[in-house]
Design a protein around this motif. Sequence first.
Motif, short mmCIF file in Angstrom:
data_model
loop_
_atom_site.label_atom_id
_atom_site.label_comp_id
_atom_site.label_asym_id
_atom_site.label_seq_id
_atom_site.Cartn_x
_atom_site.Cartn_y
_atom_site.Cartn_z
N ALA A 57 0.92 -1.17 0.32
CA ALA A 57 -0.19 0.12 -0.21
C ALA A 57 0.92 1.29 0.10
CB ALA A 57 -1.10 0.05 1.19
N LEU A 58 1.95 1.30 0.80
CA LEU A 58 2.67 2.40 0.79
C LEU A 58 3.51 2.62 -0.55
CD1 LEU A 58 4.61 2.00 4.49
CD2 LEU A 58 2.83 3.73 3.64
N GLU A 60 2.32 1.77 -3.24
CA GLU A 60 1.25 2.12 -4.37
C GLU A 60 0.92 3.66 -4.19
OE1 GLU A 60 -3.41 1.59 -5.09
OE2 GLU A 60 -2.35 -0.18 -4.81
N LEU A 61 1.03 4.15 -2.99
CA LEU A 61 1.00 5.61 -2.55
C LEU A 61 2.00 6.49 -3.31
CD1 LEU A 61 -0.04 5.78 0.97
CD2 LEU A 61 -1.19 6.84 -0.74
N LEU A 62 3.16 5.80 -3.18
CA LEU A 62 4.55 6.44 -3.69
C LEU A 62 4.22 6.54 -5.17
CD1 LEU A 62 7.44 5.15 -1.28
CD2 LEU A 62 6.46 7.53 -1.47
N ARG A 64 1.74 7.01 -7.14
CA ARG A 64 0.71 7.88 -7.53
C ARG A 64 1.30 9.19 -7.61
NH1 ARG A 64 -4.25 6.61 -3.79
NH2 ARG A 64 -4.57 4.33 -4.10
N ASP A 65 2.35 9.67 -6.93
CA ASP A 65 2.85 11.00 -6.95
C ASP A 65 3.73 11.32 -8.42
OD1 ASP A 65 1.61 11.48 -4.54
OD2 ASP A 65 3.30 11.34 -3.39
#
Length: 65
Positions: A57-58, A60-62, A64-65
């Motif tokens: 999840a982390l 994936e968050l990274l 996105r940016d």
Amino acid sequence: MEVMKKRRLAANARERRRMNSLNDAFDRLRDVVPSLGNDRKLSKFETLQMAQTYIAALHELLQRD
């Protein structure tokens, strides 16, 4: 015979230290991985599963940016 007993006791002590160290590492991992709000402690397997999910999840968050 006495030498073998001392070796066995030393090996047992090493294994006990190894397992204590491993259990401490799991406790530290449980502290940083989000849990599902259960009051019970996650098993080692569940802890590893949650860590894997959390890391994904982390990641994936990274991405996105």
